[in-house]
Design a protein around this motif. Structure first.
Motif, PDB file in Angstrom:
ATOM      1  N   GLY A 185      -7.041  -7.068  -5.506  1.00  0.00           N
ATOM      2  CA  GLY A 185      -8.352  -6.709  -4.969  1.00  0.00           C
ATOM      3  C   GLY A 185      -8.246  -5.735  -3.796  1.00  0.00           C
ATOM      4  N   LEU A 186      -7.228  -5.937  -2.952  1.00  0.00           N
ATOM      5  CA  LEU A 186      -7.058  -5.044  -1.798  1.00  0.00           C
ATOM      6  C   LEU A 186      -6.792  -3.607  -2.255  1.00  0.00           C
ATOM      7  N   LEU A 187      -5.882  -3.459  -3.214  1.00  0.00           N
ATOM      8  CA  LEU A 187      -5.568  -2.097  -3.676  1.00  0.00           C
ATOM      9  C   LEU A 187      -6.750  -1.492  -4.411  1.00  0.00           C
ATOM     10  N   LEU A 188      -7.457  -2.291  -5.190  1.00  0.00           N
ATOM     11  CA  LEU A 188      -8.643  -1.780  -5.875  1.00  0.00           C
ATOM     12  C   LEU A 188      -9.679  -1.315  -4.857  1.00  0.00           C
ATOM     13  N   THR A 189      -9.817  -2.070  -3.786  1.00  0.00           N
ATOM     14  CA  THR A 189     -10.754  -1.703  -2.721  1.00  0.00           C
ATOM     15  C   THR A 189     -10.370  -0.375  -2.083  1.00  0.00           C
ATOM     16  N   ILE A 190      -9.075  -0.223  -1.785  1.00  0.00           N
ATOM     17  CA  ILE A 190      -8.618   1.009  -1.133  1.00  0.00           C
ATOM     18  C   ILE A 190      -8.758   2.203  -2.073  1.00  0.00           C
ATOM     19  N   LEU A 191      -8.251   2.058  -3.309  1.00  0.00           N
ATOM     20  CA  LEU A 191      -8.269   3.199  -4.233  1.00  0.00           C
ATOM     21  C   LEU A 191      -9.689   3.526  -4.675  1.00  0.00           C
ATOM     22  N   GLY A 192     -10.482   2.503  -4.911  1.00  0.00           N
ATOM     23  CA  GLY A 192     -11.879   2.749  -5.267  1.00  0.00           C
ATOM     24  C   GLY A 192     -12.660   3.340  -4.104  1.00  0.00           C
ATOM     25  N   GLY A 193     -12.384   2.859  -2.913  1.00  0.00           N
ATOM     26  CA  GLY A 193     -13.076   3.360  -1.727  1.00  0.00           C
ATOM     27  C   GLY A 193     -12.731   4.814  -1.432  1.00  0.00           C
ATOM     28  N   LEU A 194     -11.448   5.164  -1.588  1.00  0.00           N
ATOM     29  CA  LEU A 194     -11.054   6.557  -1.356  1.00  0.00           C
ATOM     30  C   LEU A 194     -11.752   7.495  -2.340  1.00  0.00           C
ATOM     31  N   GLN A 195     -12.008   6.994  -3.544  1.00  0.00           N
ATOM     32  CA  GLN A 195     -12.692   7.799  -4.552  1.00  0.00           C
ATOM     33  C   GLN A 195     -14.194   7.864  -4.281  1.00  0.00           C
ATOM     34  N   ALA A 196     -14.777   6.708  -3.933  1.00  0.00           N
ATOM     35  CA  ALA A 196     -16.236   6.642  -3.850  1.00  0.00           C
ATOM     36  C   ALA A 196     -16.765   7.090  -2.497  1.00  0.00           C
ATOM     37  N   ALA A 210      -3.062  -0.645  -9.292  1.00  0.00           N
ATOM     38  CA  ALA A 210      -2.810   0.798  -9.350  1.00  0.00           C
ATOM     39  C   ALA A 210      -2.986   1.320 -10.767  1.00  0.00           C
ATOM     40  N   ALA A 211      -2.504   0.552 -11.744  1.00  0.00           N
ATOM     41  CA  ALA A 211      -2.643   0.979 -13.142  1.00  0.00           C
ATOM     42  C   ALA A 211      -4.111   0.980 -13.555  1.00  0.00           C
ATOM     43  N   LEU A 212      -4.821  -0.065 -13.233  1.00  0.00           N
ATOM     44  CA  LEU A 212      -6.241  -0.119 -13.593  1.00  0.00           C
ATOM     45  C   LEU A 212      -7.030   0.996 -12.916  1.00  0.00           C
ATOM     46  N   ALA A 213      -6.712   1.261 -11.658  1.00  0.00           N
ATOM     47  CA  ALA A 213      -7.471   2.269 -10.906  1.00  0.00           C
ATOM     48  C   ALA A 213      -7.301   3.659 -11.513  1.00  0.00           C
ATOM     49  N   THR A 214      -6.107   3.919 -12.035  1.00  0.00           N
ATOM     50  CA  THR A 214      -5.866   5.230 -12.626  1.00  0.00           C
ATOM     51  C   THR A 214      -6.854   5.500 -13.762  1.00  0.00           C
ATOM     52  N   TRP A 215      -7.161   4.470 -14.510  1.00  0.00           N
ATOM     53  CA  TRP A 215      -8.129   4.626 -15.597  1.00  0.00           C
ATOM     54  C   TRP A 215      -9.570   4.520 -15.075  1.00  0.00           C
ATOM     55  N   LEU A 216      -9.824   3.483 -14.286  1.00  0.00           N
ATOM     56  CA  LEU A 216     -11.215   3.169 -13.931  1.00  0.00           C
ATOM     57  C   LEU A 216     -11.834   4.207 -13.013  1.00  0.00           C
ATOM     58  N   PHE A 217     -11.047   4.720 -12.073  1.00  0.00           N
ATOM     59  CA  PHE A 217     -11.622   5.618 -11.069  1.00  0.00           C
ATOM     60  C   PHE A 217     -11.369   7.091 -11.378  1.00  0.00           C
ATOM     61  N   VAL A 266       0.845  -1.202   0.000  1.00  0.00           N
ATOM     62  CA  VAL A 266       0.000   0.000   0.000  1.00  0.00           C
ATOM     63  C   VAL A 266       0.876   1.246   0.000  1.00  0.00           C
ATOM     64  N   THR A 267       1.908   1.240   0.828  1.00  0.00           N
ATOM     65  CA  THR A 267       2.836   2.375   0.875  1.00  0.00           C
ATOM     66  C   THR A 267       3.472   2.609  -0.490  1.00  0.00           C
ATOM     67  N   MET A 268       3.880   1.530  -1.151  1.00  0.00           N
ATOM     68  CA  MET A 268       4.480   1.638  -2.483  1.00  0.00           C
ATOM     69  C   MET A 268       3.521   2.299  -3.467  1.00  0.00           C
ATOM     70  N   VAL A 269       2.265   1.888  -3.459  1.00  0.00           N
ATOM     71  CA  VAL A 269       1.310   2.450  -4.418  1.00  0.00           C
ATOM     72  C   VAL A 269       1.044   3.925  -4.128  1.00  0.00           C
ATOM     73  N   PHE A 270       0.922   4.288  -2.851  1.00  0.00           N
ATOM     74  CA  PHE A 270       0.704   5.707  -2.541  1.00  0.00           C
ATOM     75  C   PHE A 270       1.921   6.536  -2.931  1.00  0.00           C
ATOM     76  N   ALA A 271       3.118   5.964  -2.766  1.00  0.00           N
ATOM     77  CA  ALA A 271       4.312   6.695  -3.180  1.00  0.00           C
ATOM     78  C   ALA A 271       4.319   6.899  -4.694  1.00  0.00           C
ATOM     79  N   LEU A 272       3.956   5.854  -5.443  1.00  0.00           N
ATOM     80  CA  LEU A 272       3.901   5.980  -6.906  1.00  0.00           C
ATOM     81  C   LEU A 272       2.877   7.020  -7.332  1.00  0.00           C
TER      82      LEU A 272
END
Lengths: 233, 233, 233, 233
Positions: free
Chosen positions: B134-145, B208-215, B70-76
């Protein structure tokens, strides 16, 4: 503020219902299953559920402590008047004992019993200290981060703590005393109370000290998983 | 923003309590039942519950990552300053290890152990990649939604993932390392760590890549099952 | 509104993760226990949990139908444009099938299978009609009463319906098709699909008709157990 | 206010779905397991879940009583018009009976049955009085403290009460009558209904009297575990 009589009634009633749930569901679960993990599930889920209910409905009246360790920490933080401490603790202890007796009456058991379940030793005490530390951290952190979530936080914390602590997380001196009066699934020998209560107080004090530093002057960081803002429109 | 020392304390404390729950409830559940599915229930429910608690109370301080992926993705995503990456990951790893040791102390087990549970092979790696995706999608999607729902989203996602992935969803390099140090229900052989961690990183990056487009640039659609507006008056 | 490609991706991804959870947790639960009720618990809890997650994070993009019966009802209510119906349904079916295949890959099973589990007869069809009736009533009533609660409502409805319907509540033609491709706990013989899907469509249509009358022009009544106002200050 | 026909439809439909869940999940759970505690879990979790759903979606229409004891208390509090009492109770009883019949149809059982399960004696009656007392306290306290949480409060209260009362907490005369018509897990002999219903009414009246005092003129106290304010920004 509600008058003291109603606050004490809320503390006694809440602790009674909490203990009736812990002891009663323990009896029910133990009777119905030979698998102790299934019994513990049947003890855990009701306990977590009733905590959400009791803290939600009684919290606005008395604060919904139901726990002398919680009352002690709020008194130390000057968030409870000194004159209320002893009445709160007495109401919790008497309410808890009433909860045990009610559970016995519902399950046709002798009303007055003494537990013979040994729960002692340094591993158990460590577990109780950890359990109570976590409970106070949950309450103090929750009040800072999201007060309306506290009933859910406490319910889910105890749900977890029943399983991750070797002592099944009493984490509450009044509940421990009440549980010494039942020789069923949830019981604890009276002679083992002192060790449990000392460990609980120690865990609570450590949490209170840590919380003073950790939860002080909180400001937003990025990226927060648990945003405190409103949902985005 | 909270100062770095408190953020690191929150990451270490949160990861410690998470691992103590995963390992401790695994020991408890395994001891109490001969039915492995019952044991997994006794491991799943506490883990989901404690995640809700820890992310709610510690999220406002550190972001409540508790997870190097999770830390890695937020840093990216440039949502965590570069200088905090390494301290965060170290705090998570050290906290996680402390959690294992505390669980051993509470259950009267040897403090230092190495797991002998083999978890390897392409099916397990696929499972870990799916779980972390799924965990990262949940976090990134949840932060958006709905940012306030993230603690509940993560708790329930992991509740599901324990069961739908063949690996029981570690989905976290720091937790995996900590779990290599316990030869109990939740353990993993140290030699199997590399495969798990690589799969976790891969899953996180794909999410992370999918979320950038999807969300991105989300706007309301009709008919939304999960309306973002307020409840109707 | 999100563009159609993202909406379809959300429908496919959501249905895939839903089916991977249903099928995967069924395999896991069935392997770990000899007690079928324990296995069903291990299938139910993850399914309810992932529904909350998927509807919350993907609802704002596509509406989070994941279900041709839901898409059909929204189209009939003119809440989905006609041109989107077929693409939605195809995305759901293909996503669902992908979910089954992913579950097989994670559990080291043959990727392509056909179920041999018979699920047919008027009692099963009654159960599917009741299950889908209840699902649509939950969605349409929830959107009227408290839109933000819909993810929780659907998750908990399905949690209940797994147990109170004799068919374990498929309630979803796309998921039923995907489940015909796995010869594991959650499977259904391909030859039994027609009866299930017709029953599901019938239940959905009855719910849609009832909801038009029951949930129209709703105003507050006294005393409401589920007040729509804000919590009292 | 919704017109009376829709209010009665909501009461009948809600009680039918509630009873179908209680009876249906009881049949399913009993068939699938030899461990009675596992069966009770499979009965408890669906019941709590469906209560959240039904009260949320039908509460705004009829108040979502589904229970003559609740209707009686609201009438005594002058929060339900006198002319609606009898229609409400009839709708609940008829709906409940329909729920039992639907469950039998789904599980291929004889539609009309009479229970042979004895549930009588002072311990059972004490349990029913306690269970209904707690239910009304939960509803009245919840409406005062946090009306939007009432569906969750009732769902979780019943989840707990299934386990902490020796009677598994019927707490509802209409549901008790409906359950007398099924000779399955959830049944009760018709001859035992009178004792149950009298105990339920007694528990409800005691709760109503206590609530009038306890929940009156509530004001904030410090430190509240369940703050009624908004989350801090």
């Amino acid at each position: 503020m509600a008058d003291l009589s109603r606050r004490l009634a809320a503390e006694a009633l809440g602790t009674a219902m909490l203990v009736a749930t812990v002891v009663g569901s323990g009896i029910m679960a133990d009777r119905l299953s030979d698998d102790v993990a299934v019994s513990l599930l049947g003890n855990t889920i009701p306990t977590g559920a009733i905590l959400f209910v009791l803290i939600t409905i009684l919290g606005p009246i008395s604060g919904a402590h139901f726990n002398p360790a919680v009352t002690m920490v709020f008194a130390l933080r000057k968030e409870l008047e000194t004159s209320a401490i002893l009445p709160y603790v007495l109401a919790q202890i008497l309410g808890g004992i009433a909860g045990t007796l009610i559970a016995h009456a519902m399950f046709e058991l002798p009303i007055f019993q003494l537990s013979e379940t040994a729960r002692t030793g340094s591993a158990q005490w460590t577990a109780e200290a950890v359990a109570t530390f976590g409970l106070l951290l949950t309450i103090l952190g929750g009040l800072q981060a999201r007060p309306k979530a506290v009933p859910m936080l406490v319910g889910l914390y105890i749900t977890a703590a029943y399983w991750f602590t070797a002592s099944t997380s009493f984490a509450n001196p009044a509940v421990a005393i009440a549980r010494s009066l039942t020789n069923t699934f949830a019981g604890i020998r009276p002679v083992d109370l002192t060790g449990f209560i000392l460990a609980q107080v120690a865990g609570a004090l450590i949490a209170a000290a840590l919380a003073t530093w950790l939860f002080a002057e909180r400001r937003n960081v990025n990226p927060p998983l648990a945003s405190e803002g409103t949902d985005r429109p």
